[in-house]
Design an enzyme around this catalytic site. Sequence first.
Site, PDB file in Angstrom:
ATOM      1  N   HIS A  54      39.426  42.700  30.740  1.00 51.85           N
ATOM      2  CA  HIS A  54      38.589  41.657  31.331  1.00 51.85           C
ATOM      3  C   HIS A  54      38.905  40.278  30.754  1.00 51.85           C
ATOM      4  CE1 HIS A  54      35.068  40.474  33.670  1.00 51.85           C
ATOM      5  NE2 HIS A  54      34.699  39.725  32.649  1.00 51.85           N
ATOM      6  N   HIS A 100      31.344  40.913  39.002  1.00 52.79           N
ATOM      7  CA  HIS A 100      30.356  41.567  38.139  1.00 52.79           C
ATOM      8  C   HIS A 100      30.122  42.965  38.687  1.00 52.79           C
ATOM      9  CE1 HIS A 100      27.303  40.222  34.936  1.00 52.79           C
ATOM     10  NE2 HIS A 100      28.515  39.916  34.535  1.00 52.79           N
TER      11      HIS A 100
END
Length: 729
Positions: A54, A100
């Site tokens: 990420h 998300h």
Amino acid sequence: MSKFIEPSIEEIKLEKLYQDMGLSDAEYNKVCEILGREPNFTEVGIFSVMWSEHCSYKHSKPFLKQFPTTGEHVLMGPGEGAGVVDIGDNQAVVFKVESHNHPSAIEPYQGAATGVGGIIRDIVSIGARPINLLNSLRFGELSVKQNQRLLKGVVRGIGGYGNCIGIPTTAGEIEFDDRYDGNPLVNAMCVGVIDHDMIQKGTAKGEGNSVIYVGLKTGRDGIHGATFASEELTEESESKRPSVQIGDPFVGKKLMEATLEAITFDELVGIQDMGAAGLTSSSSEMAAKGGSGLELHLDQVPTREPGISPYEMMLSETQERMLLVVEKGTEQKFLDLFEKHELDSAVIGEVTNTDRFVLKYEDEVFADIPVQSLADEAPVYVLEGEEKEYNTSKNDYSSINVEETFKKLLIHPTIASKHYLYEQYDQQVGANTIIKPGLQSSVVRVEGTNKAVASTIDGEARYVFNQPYEGGKMVVAEAYRNLIAVGATPLAMTDCLNYGSPEKKEIYQQLIDSTKGMSEACEVLKTPVVSGNVSLYNETRGTSIFPTPVVGMVGLIEDIDYLKDFHPEAGHKLYLVGETRDDFGGSQVEKLLYGKVNHEFEAIDLSDEVNKGEAVKNTIRSGVASHVQTVGKGGLLITLARISAHYGLGLEASIDLSDAQLFSETQGRYIIVVKEGQTLNIDEAIEIGQLTDVDEFKVTNAQSSIVEKVSEIKESWEGAIAQCLTTVD
């Protein structure tokens, strides 16, 4: 003796505790090599989040490098919190999209809400005031109750945060497919406007300058959120609910206003949102970009409860926080500002002239790491791809039942109106929204001017799965067409690359091919990539999502006067621009009738996209058109029905296409609605009918004729999603 009880260096090594944090054996050994010793617990945690997929893009960096990132309008590209593009008159538009996904799968309301909050802070950290929000969502089919619950939770989360903070949600897209069962995609985009001389960067420089923390007090929420976002979703993921952050839009609003005031202070050196990996990423990235060191005094960090350890402080992803670097001696000016806005703040460190990232709690050192090792020395993995086996058999559409197919497609949630969902979003707050969610791109006026910013967000996952290279080109071209359809000049784009595990050869090949196609489209369409996000490991129980690159694109409308009567009426004629072929591979009709994706559709012609796009844009700006619609999912017949239902107008058309071609999804097509008394000067445009004031939708071709009441089409189309959701509390 340490104030905090944590695993020892020996325990970390012998029990391989670093693996639980996301580091491989090889990565742990590399950390030891960088430090010249074995790392302690806090240091392992810091490396694990900064080297997570990420944060480090360790599997995707090679693909990101191929994207064009510069252009005539680009002021700031990838590397900062968001991209910045010039719109003239010393003004710029700031925008970015973020994912998300994993948090929303576990806790849909908070996952979506904090996704919105995070992307807003990215825009604000550049110094821009947000003007609108967009979102791209994917869920499993709504026949499954769990998918209904996820959808309702995500939509409530998006609306709950955006409505409270006072930023309109003006556009988006939602699709449903069983490949997203258990792994929804929640991609949030924010657009803001700024004057050139107010653009900020996330940098820490100037020896002795102070580091200021502002926002919510640090808690234990979201610890290892970045690592969690870099893993497959499994049955154990539910136990990681604490990794999901909690949003507070009311504090978010205060923080936004305080930040926008702070950027007017000349003493501000740099500013960055505390997003993924929290205080760790914001502080270490600012130091790396400034070529400086940092020393943080963690006993000064505002905390929600006593006993929070340095490890927890550094890895917490508590929301609504910013990190600032300010000139030494001016700290009180900023602290007073934040107190005025009722925000917690504190001086927590200083910039050093070393290359070290040093963390202290009182007099104890909890980390001493070379700054650049966190930002630039994460491993980069180049793997081998492998072409998947394509289904190349031809499907037969020769005996398609037009009426039955039309009615079934119209009410599938992917095609059905999203009005029921969008009405939960505030679309008008700020009073600058010109075109609201529905059929077209968002258009928001730049306050105090006659200009507007158009924005869109799009994805074409079935096509990317079908043919990744062509599908990659297609998703960029779709966003381009959607901006053209409101008369905007496309300027630049942001992307969110949502894929499965790159460690699977087929998935890795999808990344290779689709990003190559996207890059080529960006070059030809002159829409450089100025920001973006990568979300990998989107898999549940071993099943990957469709490869879903999502493109957010912005465009400029220099003068909005033509939009004052950009609204279709009865008597306006309908024209089709673009050739229709037998293109069914990846289409909605293929999914409806055959289920699987077939490897069949023709390559997209990017040069033709540019030529047609310019012609259509000029037509709109000249005042000839009252509406333009790209021909998208479901094909021409569905597109005509959507126009008719949305505006409540009758429609009569005669089309020289086969029954099957009414549902073809050939790319590069537009429906142009031309005002009475106006002439359309596009050579390849074909007149196919007109809008009426009769409650009748009638489309005929050589084989069939479909006749339906517009009111019934509208009721079915607008009510389909609400009907699906009536089975869940």
